[in-house]
Write a protein that holds these residues in place. Structure first.
Motif, PDB file in Angstrom:
ATOM      1  N   HIS A   1       0.863  -1.186   0.000  1.00 43.02           N
ATOM      2  CA  HIS A   1       0.000   0.000   0.000  1.00 43.02           C
ATOM      3  C   HIS A   1       0.897   1.232   0.000  1.00 43.02           C
ATOM      4  CE1 HIS A   1       0.986  -0.623   4.198  1.00 43.02           C
ATOM      5  NE2 HIS A   1       0.460   0.536   4.549  1.00 43.02           N
TER       6      HIS A   1
ATOM      7  N   HIS B   1       1.223   3.849   2.224  1.00 44.10           N
ATOM      8  CA  HIS B   1       1.711   4.560   3.406  1.00 44.10           C
ATOM      9  C   HIS B   1       3.212   4.729   3.236  1.00 44.10           C
ATOM     10  CE1 HIS B   1      -1.732   3.736   6.479  1.00 44.10           C
ATOM     11  NE2 HIS B   1      -1.807   4.958   5.979  1.00 44.10           N
TER      12      HIS B   1
ATOM     13  N   HIS C   1       6.225   2.333   3.865  1.00 44.62           N
ATOM     14  CA  HIS C   1       6.384   1.105   3.071  1.00 44.62           C
ATOM     15  C   HIS C   1       7.156   1.330   1.780  1.00 44.62           C
ATOM     16  CE1 HIS C   1       3.816  -1.682   5.437  1.00 44.62           C
ATOM     17  NE2 HIS C   1       3.579  -0.514   6.001  1.00 44.62           N
TER      18      HIS C   1
ATOM     19  N   HIS D   1      -7.091  -1.693   5.877  1.00 42.47           N
ATOM     20  CA  HIS D   1      -6.081  -0.874   6.546  1.00 42.47           C
ATOM     21  C   HIS D   1      -6.528   0.583   6.657  1.00 42.47           C
ATOM     22  CE1 HIS D   1      -2.228   0.056   8.132  1.00 42.47           C
ATOM     23  NE2 HIS D   1      -1.693   0.570   7.048  1.00 42.47           N
TER      24      HIS D   1
ATOM     25  N   ASP E   1      -0.177  -4.540   5.820  1.00 40.93           N
ATOM     26  CA  ASP E   1      -0.741  -3.835   6.978  1.00 40.93           C
ATOM     27  C   ASP E   1      -2.246  -4.058   6.976  1.00 40.93           C
ATOM     28  OD1 ASP E   1       1.746  -2.898   7.543  1.00 40.93           O
ATOM     29  OD2 ASP E   1       1.206  -0.774   7.510  1.00 40.93           O
TER      30      ASP E   1
HETATM   31 ZN   LIG Z   1       0.314   1.190   6.649  1.00 36.86          ZN
END
Ligand SMILES: [Zn+2]
Length: 352
Positions: free
Chosen positions: A112, A114, A117, A201, A224
């Motif tokens: 994803h 975020h 990551h 998430h 996540d």
């Molecule tokens: Zn995350």
């Protein structure tokens, strides 16, 4: 005995030089045949016991500050190919410290968007290109928004892209081919199959987990997520199930903003439920979010809460740069020593 009898037969027939040569040739073939037989009898079973999949847990941290941990990133190797899943801070260095030449990384998968990551992504993309002479671009699998993120990254590093390009560092080797993530099989080549599945998430959605299959063995990464049925679906019977986990100290747990964070990750109790339902051969925590607890105390608390929740199966806390070899059995290897570590400077360097 056998040699003597054959020698006799050959020499009885005609004691000339041709028969002597035939005898010597036969002897050579005999030894070769014996050596081959020994190879197949002894070496083949050893090979078949070797691991099909090698996993290197490059970084285990979430976005928190820890003096000795790198951001979330996992490398999977199979069939002499490398696949990088997420690229948190320090990924480029963690590859190097794991004796993997970062220029060999060209398939990257993001769970994803975020920032924790992929905030090491630019380093994996750029540095091996101009410093180690990477001779190919990158293939990047990511959720909706990945294309815009890459566009922004290229603008952010426009200086390198404009001024570092020359006859040694070709622009074509900075190309990033984007593959949008979807629910289902996203990669299927040379016996390696990678399946993406959506997870939950919250403000990190769209978020995905991955299942990696090769030679009858499998690794599943939750990404996540809070407890999610898809992790159970794809993780059932996996050789290795890597799950995220969150545990805060009592004080932080009571703060409303922290309650929101805990809702989008998995508590040890939720992870225990997943492990109980999937029964992996080995469960492992990575992306270990332990704000306010510190790593050692946090690890202890997470392990104790997982056990208290009823999961008694195989479980380890991820350690940066630890390696897991998956074959007929699962072997856990500690991080490699950094003593007398070889410098990485040559374009063709292969680690000893
Ligand atoms: Zn995350």
């Amino acid at each position: 005995m056998l040699f003597n009898r054959i020698k006799k037969v050959l020499l009885q027939k005609n004691n000339n030089i041709n028969y002597r040569i035939k005898y010597e040739t036969f002897k050579k073939f005999y030894y070769l045949a014996m050596l081959s037989a020994i190879f197949f009898i002894i070496i083949t079973p050893v090979c078949s016991q070797q691991s099909a999949i090698k996993v290197t847990i490059l970084g285990t941290a979430g976005p928190e500050y820890f003096p000795d941990l790198s951001g979330i990133s996992t490398l999977i190797e199979a069939n002499e190919q490398k696949f990088l899943f997420d690229g948190g801070h320090g990924t480029n260095e963690q590859l190097y410290k794991s004796r993997i030449n970062p220029k060999d990384i060209n398939r990257i998968f993001l769970t994803h968007l975020h920032s924790d990551h992929y905030n090491g992504l630019a380093d994996v993309w750029l540095t091996p290109w101009f410093l180690l002479g990477r001779t190919n671009g990158i293939e990047l699998w990511g959720p909706d928004g990945t294309s815009e993120m890459v566009q922004g990254m290229r603008q952010m590093f426009a200086h390198d892209m404009n001024k570092r390009v020359d006859k040694y560092n070709l622009l074509k080797n900075l190309e990033i081919t984007i593959h949008p993530l979807k629910d289902g099989v996203i990669y299927n080549q040379d016996g390696i199959k990678i399946t993406a599945f959506p997870v939950e998430h919250s403000d990190g959605n769209p978020a995905f987990g991955f299942r990696f299959d090769y030679a009858g063995h499998s690794v599943v990464m939750s990404g996540d997520t809070t407890y999610h049925q898809n992790v159970v679906k794809y993780g059932t019977g996996a050789d290795l199930l890597i799950h995220n986990v969150v545990a805060y100290n009592d004080q932080l747990s009571k703060l409303p903003e922290m309650k929101e964070v805990m809702k989008k990750l998995a508590t040890p109790e939720q992870a225990a439920k997943v492990f109980l339902e999937t029964k992996p051969k080995m469960a492992l925590y990575s992306h270990i979010v332990t704000n306010g607890l510190g790593t050692k105390q946090g690890d202890k608390i997470i392990m104790a809460r997982t056990r208290k929740a009823g999961y008694t199966g195989p479980l380890i806390m991820g350690i940066d740069r630890m390696r897991i070899l998956i074959g007929n059995e699962i072997k856990i290897l500690p991080p490699q020593s950094l003593a007398n570590f070889p410098l990485l400077y040559s374009k063709e360097q292969i680690f000893p």
